[in-house]
Design a protein around this motif. Structure first.
Motif, short mmCIF file in Angstrom:
data_model
loop_
_atom_site.label_atom_id
_atom_site.label_comp_id
_atom_site.label_asym_id
_atom_site.label_seq_id
_atom_site.Cartn_x
_atom_site.Cartn_y
_atom_site.Cartn_z
N PRO A 1 -77.92 -135.33 66.78
CA PRO A 1 -77.17 -136.58 66.70
C PRO A 1 -75.69 -136.40 67.06
N LEU A 2 -75.16 -137.40 67.78
CA LEU A 2 -73.73 -137.45 68.08
C LEU A 2 -73.23 -138.84 67.69
N ALA A 3 -72.56 -138.93 66.57
CA ALA A 3 -72.09 -140.22 66.08
C ALA A 3 -70.67 -140.49 66.56
N PHE A 4 -70.51 -141.48 67.42
CA PHE A 4 -69.19 -141.91 67.87
C PHE A 4 -69.32 -143.29 68.53
N ASP A 5 -68.19 -143.97 68.62
CA ASP A 5 -68.12 -145.27 69.29
C ASP A 5 -67.95 -145.00 70.77
N ILE A 6 -68.89 -145.46 71.59
CA ILE A 6 -68.88 -145.12 73.01
C ILE A 6 -67.69 -145.72 73.76
N THR A 7 -67.01 -146.69 73.15
CA THR A 7 -65.81 -147.25 73.79
C THR A 7 -64.55 -146.45 73.46
N ASP A 8 -64.68 -145.42 72.62
CA ASP A 8 -63.56 -144.56 72.23
C ASP A 8 -63.65 -143.28 73.06
N GLU A 9 -62.84 -143.20 74.12
CA GLU A 9 -62.97 -142.07 75.05
C GLU A 9 -62.63 -140.74 74.39
N ALA A 10 -61.64 -140.71 73.51
CA ALA A 10 -61.30 -139.46 72.83
C ALA A 10 -62.45 -138.98 71.96
N ALA A 11 -63.10 -139.91 71.26
CA ALA A 11 -64.26 -139.54 70.43
C ALA A 11 -65.41 -139.07 71.31
N MET A 12 -65.58 -139.72 72.47
CA MET A 12 -66.62 -139.30 73.40
C MET A 12 -66.37 -137.87 73.88
N ASP A 13 -65.12 -137.58 74.24
CA ASP A 13 -64.78 -136.23 74.70
C ASP A 13 -65.09 -135.19 73.62
N ALA A 14 -64.67 -135.48 72.40
CA ALA A 14 -64.89 -134.53 71.31
C ALA A 14 -66.38 -134.31 71.06
N ALA A 15 -67.16 -135.39 71.11
CA ALA A 15 -68.59 -135.28 70.87
C ALA A 15 -69.28 -134.45 71.96
N LEU A 16 -68.95 -134.71 73.21
CA LEU A 16 -69.59 -133.98 74.30
C LEU A 16 -69.17 -132.51 74.30
N GLU A 17 -67.90 -132.25 73.97
CA GLU A 17 -67.43 -130.87 73.91
C GLU A 17 -68.05 -130.09 72.76
N SER A 18 -68.56 -130.80 71.74
CA SER A 18 -69.17 -130.13 70.60
C SER A 18 -70.57 -129.61 70.90
N LEU A 19 -71.16 -130.08 71.99
CA LEU A 19 -72.52 -129.65 72.34
C LEU A 19 -72.50 -128.19 72.77
N SER A 20 -73.50 -127.47 72.33
CA SER A 20 -73.57 -126.06 72.70
C SER A 20 -75.03 -125.66 72.93
N GLY A 21 -75.19 -124.50 73.55
CA GLY A 21 -76.53 -123.99 73.80
C GLY A 21 -77.35 -124.94 74.66
N PRO A 22 -78.66 -124.99 74.42
CA PRO A 22 -79.52 -125.85 75.24
C PRO A 22 -79.17 -127.33 75.18
N PHE A 23 -78.58 -127.78 74.07
CA PHE A 23 -78.23 -129.19 73.96
C PHE A 23 -77.07 -129.57 74.88
#
Length: 249
Positions: free
Chosen positions: A52-74
């Motif tokens: 799960p990645l919980a963030f408001d898709i209209t918040d670009e900074a939150a989007m960046d942080a969420a995508l950068e948190s992904l690691s490994g196969p995810f």
């Protein structure tokens, strides 16, 4: 080796059903949405195959942080399903809320473009695919469709232009354009009006989120040399209406 799909708007409707369909087939699923509790419920249901990645898709900074948190196969995204979107209001343009228009543009256009842009390097590296959720509203105008239909026309044309720019990369792009489908869409559009929800679907035998999930899974399962450019689906009960004529006197 299993693949990874990132699905925006995975907390309900099309997105939630699509998460279930891909997890069932052995895919790793990254699901995004604002409602963390719903993502947690989906995580409990689907287990380790769901991230799960919980963030408001209209918040670009939150989007960046969420995508950068992904690691490994995810972090290795093979398929992006741009599902997050909404319609607000059914009034004619002259009676609409400008704030509602701006919210639809921010969600259906700007956020979709942003997350696509951010994930393109990964998708190109893995010769992946993008499925963008447009609508029959992109093709067929109707009273009260105004900005919602325009945002979905953007999604359709953006998909075509992505295909052109991604020529030679191996990345596939599809615009999926559903008609009447029973989901929270109408509740959101009408501000939670349950009577409007019931009326919209009563006796219509509408498409179900699982139907769309199955369609998305079929698109993703096509051979790598095959691109489904555009697909419009309606329930059998729905068809085109005649052109209206306003008569004076």
């Amino acid at each position: 080796m299993s693949s990874t799909v990132l699905i925006t708007g995975a907390t309900a409707g099309f997105g939630q059903a699509t998460a279930r369909r891909f997890a069932k087939a052995g895919w790793r699923v990254v699901g995004t949405g604002r409602r963390a509790e719903r993502l947690d419920e989906l995580k409990a249901e689907l287990g380790e195959s769901f991230h799960p990645l919980a963030f408001d898709i209209t918040d670009e900074a939150a989007m960046d942080a969420a995508l950068e948190s992904l690691s490994g196969p995810f972090a290795e995204i093979d398929l992006l399903v741009n599902n997050a979107g909404l319609a607000l209001g059914t009034a004619p343009a002259q009676d609409c809320s400008l704030a509602d228009w701006q919210t639809m543009i921010a969600t259906n256009v700007s956020a979709l473009a942003a997350i696509t842009h951010k994930l393109l390097p990964r998708l190109i590296e893995r010769k992946g695919a993008i499925v963008n959720l447009s609508s029959i509203a992109a093709n067929w105008p109707y009273p009260g469709g105004n900005v919602y239909g325009a945002t979905k026309a953007f999604v359709q044309q953006f998909s075509r232009n992505l295909r052109t720019d991604l020529h030679g990369t191996g990345v596939r792009v599809t615009s999926l354009e559903p008609g009447l489908c029973e989901s929270e869409f109408t509740l959101v559009r009408t501000g939670g009006n349950t009577e409007a929800y019931k009326s919209a679907y009563a006796g219509a035998n509408a498409l179900q989120p699982e139907d769309l999930a199955e369609t998305i899974f079929w698109i993703a399962s096509c051979p790598p040399h095959m691109n489904v450019n555009q697909i419009e689906v309606m329930p059998v009960s729905q068809s085109w209406n005649g052109q209206r004529i306003h008569r004076e006197g």
